[in-house]
Design an enzyme around this catalytic site. Structure first.
Site, PDB file in Angstrom:
ATOM      1  N   LYS A  45      -0.033  30.302  60.061  1.00  0.00           N
ATOM      2  CA  LYS A  45      -0.784  29.585  61.094  1.00  0.00           C
ATOM      3  C   LYS A  45      -1.151  28.196  60.603  1.00  0.00           C
ATOM      4  O   LYS A  45      -1.397  28.000  59.405  1.00  0.00           O
ATOM      5  CB  LYS A  45      -2.066  30.347  61.452  1.00  0.00           C
ATOM      6  CG  LYS A  45      -1.858  31.828  61.721  1.00  0.00           C
ATOM      7  CD  LYS A  45      -3.178  32.553  61.913  1.00  0.00           C
ATOM      8  CE  LYS A  45      -2.994  34.053  61.843  1.00  0.00           C
ATOM      9  NZ  LYS A  45      -2.828  34.546  60.470  1.00  0.00           N
ATOM     10  N   ASP A 102       1.034  39.047  57.781  1.00  0.00           N
ATOM     11  CA  ASP A 102       0.352  37.964  58.499  1.00  0.00           C
ATOM     12  C   ASP A 102      -0.529  37.174  57.541  1.00  0.00           C
ATOM     13  O   ASP A 102      -1.487  37.695  56.983  1.00  0.00           O
ATOM     14  CB  ASP A 102      -0.514  38.556  59.619  1.00  0.00           C
ATOM     15  CG  ASP A 102      -1.242  37.487  60.417  1.00  0.00           C
ATOM     16  OD1 ASP A 102      -0.744  37.102  61.481  1.00  0.00           O
ATOM     17  OD2 ASP A 102      -2.322  37.037  59.963  1.00  0.00           O
ATOM     18  N   HIS A 139      -3.919  28.143  64.935  1.00  0.00           N
ATOM     19  CA  HIS A 139      -4.958  29.067  64.484  1.00  0.00           C
ATOM     20  C   HIS A 139      -6.172  29.107  65.420  1.00  0.00           C
ATOM     21  O   HIS A 139      -6.725  30.173  65.686  1.00  0.00           O
ATOM     22  CB  HIS A 139      -5.401  28.685  63.067  1.00  0.00           C
ATOM     23  CG  HIS A 139      -5.889  29.841  62.257  1.00  0.00           C
ATOM     24  ND1 HIS A 139      -5.719  29.937  60.897  1.00  0.00           N
ATOM     25  CD2 HIS A 139      -6.552  30.976  62.611  1.00  0.00           C
ATOM     26  CE1 HIS A 139      -6.253  31.061  60.454  1.00  0.00           C
ATOM     27  NE2 HIS A 139      -6.767  31.707  61.475  1.00  0.00           N
ATOM     28  N   TYR A 157      -5.843  30.794  54.544  1.00  0.00           N
ATOM     29  CA  TYR A 157      -6.105  31.926  53.658  1.00  0.00           C
ATOM     30  C   TYR A 157      -5.877  31.576  52.185  1.00  0.00           C
ATOM     31  O   TYR A 157      -6.293  32.325  51.303  1.00  0.00           O
ATOM     32  CB  TYR A 157      -5.224  33.127  54.017  1.00  0.00           C
ATOM     33  CG  TYR A 157      -5.391  33.661  55.418  1.00  0.00           C
ATOM     34  CD1 TYR A 157      -6.417  33.225  56.265  1.00  0.00           C
ATOM     35  CD2 TYR A 157      -4.505  34.610  55.916  1.00  0.00           C
ATOM     36  CE1 TYR A 157      -6.545  33.712  57.545  1.00  0.00           C
ATOM     37  CE2 TYR A 157      -4.633  35.115  57.200  1.00  0.00           C
ATOM     38  CZ  TYR A 157      -5.646  34.656  58.017  1.00  0.00           C
ATOM     39  OH  TYR A 157      -5.756  35.156  59.291  1.00  0.00           O
TER      40      TYR A 157
END
Length: 277
Positions: free
Chosen positions: A79, A49, A112, A54
């Protein structure tokens, strides 16, 4: 009972999603993310994930290719971030995620956060990607019941997954019940509450009974409450430890004790603190 690290749940569109996976939030050093993803996959993990926010999608892609596991055997989630939301913007963000991951498709793509006045248009873009076969499943993250209700009134396709902050201090009973009733699979982020729960006496005592750590007790609780869990770790020993939860089962009394720890306390933002519709 979830039997092993590769056991799956069937989403409402028929796609099989692993119950257990690896979260990679805040793992931004490229060599570290490459190594941890490859190590996790070679150990037996089949669910990774990530997210554009990120800033490690490139490393995740390299880790997948470094591993001995074929891409088609891996369930990859990403996301769309808040400043990428909107119809055209989401389609562009998706292409950027594919490019960074160096893959031709995603297994799951999530909104998200429920950004006001944008998430319905963002969802329309996800529906397009899904109907075109660019992504195998679509869903949301951090959606309360009222967000889901609003989205579903304006959607052609119901979300398959809702990924939320979920741990013994935040059991989110209303969201859990709603998603179960609607056939939307719940998934936990920050299942260990960023380590805060590891000193919880109740979890320590339950762990002694099974020879397990508090982290293992929490992750087992996730699965037995029918919630997918994706603990983060960049340590190989911890990766193995987190996955060592398939040789025992919590009793109904254990579950009751853990559920009673709920304090409605978050470590992340409350989605209602965003400017809503």
């Amino acid at each position: 009972m979830v039997k092993n690290i590769q056991s799956t749940v069937t989403l409402h569109n028929g796609v099989e999603m692993p119950w257990f996976g690896l979260g990679v939030y805040k793992v931004t050093d490229e060599s570290e993310i490459v190594d941890v993803v490859a190590a996790a996959l070679n150990y037996g993990y089949r669910h990774i994930d990530t997210a554009s926010f990120y800033q490690n999608e490139e490393g995740v892609g390299k880790g997948i290719r470094k591993s001995e596991v074929p891409r088609e055997d891996i369930f990859v989630t990403s996301k769309v971030w808040n400043d990428e939301q909107g119809y055209d913007e989401t389609l562009e963000a998706f292409e950027n995620s594919l490019r960074r991951l160096e893959t031709t498709y995603l297994d799951l793509y999530l909104v998200h956060w429920p950004v006001a006045k944008k998430y319905t248009e963002t969802w329309r873009a996800l529906e397009k990607l899904y109907t075109e076969g660019r992504v195998r499943a679509i869903g949301v993250s951090n959606f309360h019941v009222h967000h889901l209700q609003h989205l579903m009134k304006n959607a052609n396709i119901k979300p398959m997954v809702n990924q939320i902050e979920y741990h013994p201090h935040l059991t989110q009973g209303e969201v859990h019940a709603f998603c179960k009733n609607e056939g939307i699979q719940l998934e936990a982020w920050s299942p260990l509450k960023r380590g805060i729960l590891l000193n919880e006496p109740v979890l320590i005592e339950i762990g002694k009974k099974y020879g397990k750590t508090p982290a293992q007790i929490i992750l087992r609780w996730d699965l037995q409450t029918e919630v997918i869990t994706i603990p983060k770790s960049s340590n190989l020993g911890r990766l193995v430890e987190n996955a060592d939860i398939f040789d025992f089962e919590l009793t109904s009394e254990d579950l009751k004790q853990i559920n009673a720890l709920n304090k409605n306390k978050r470590v992340g933002m409350n989605p209602d603190d965003l400017d809503q519709k």
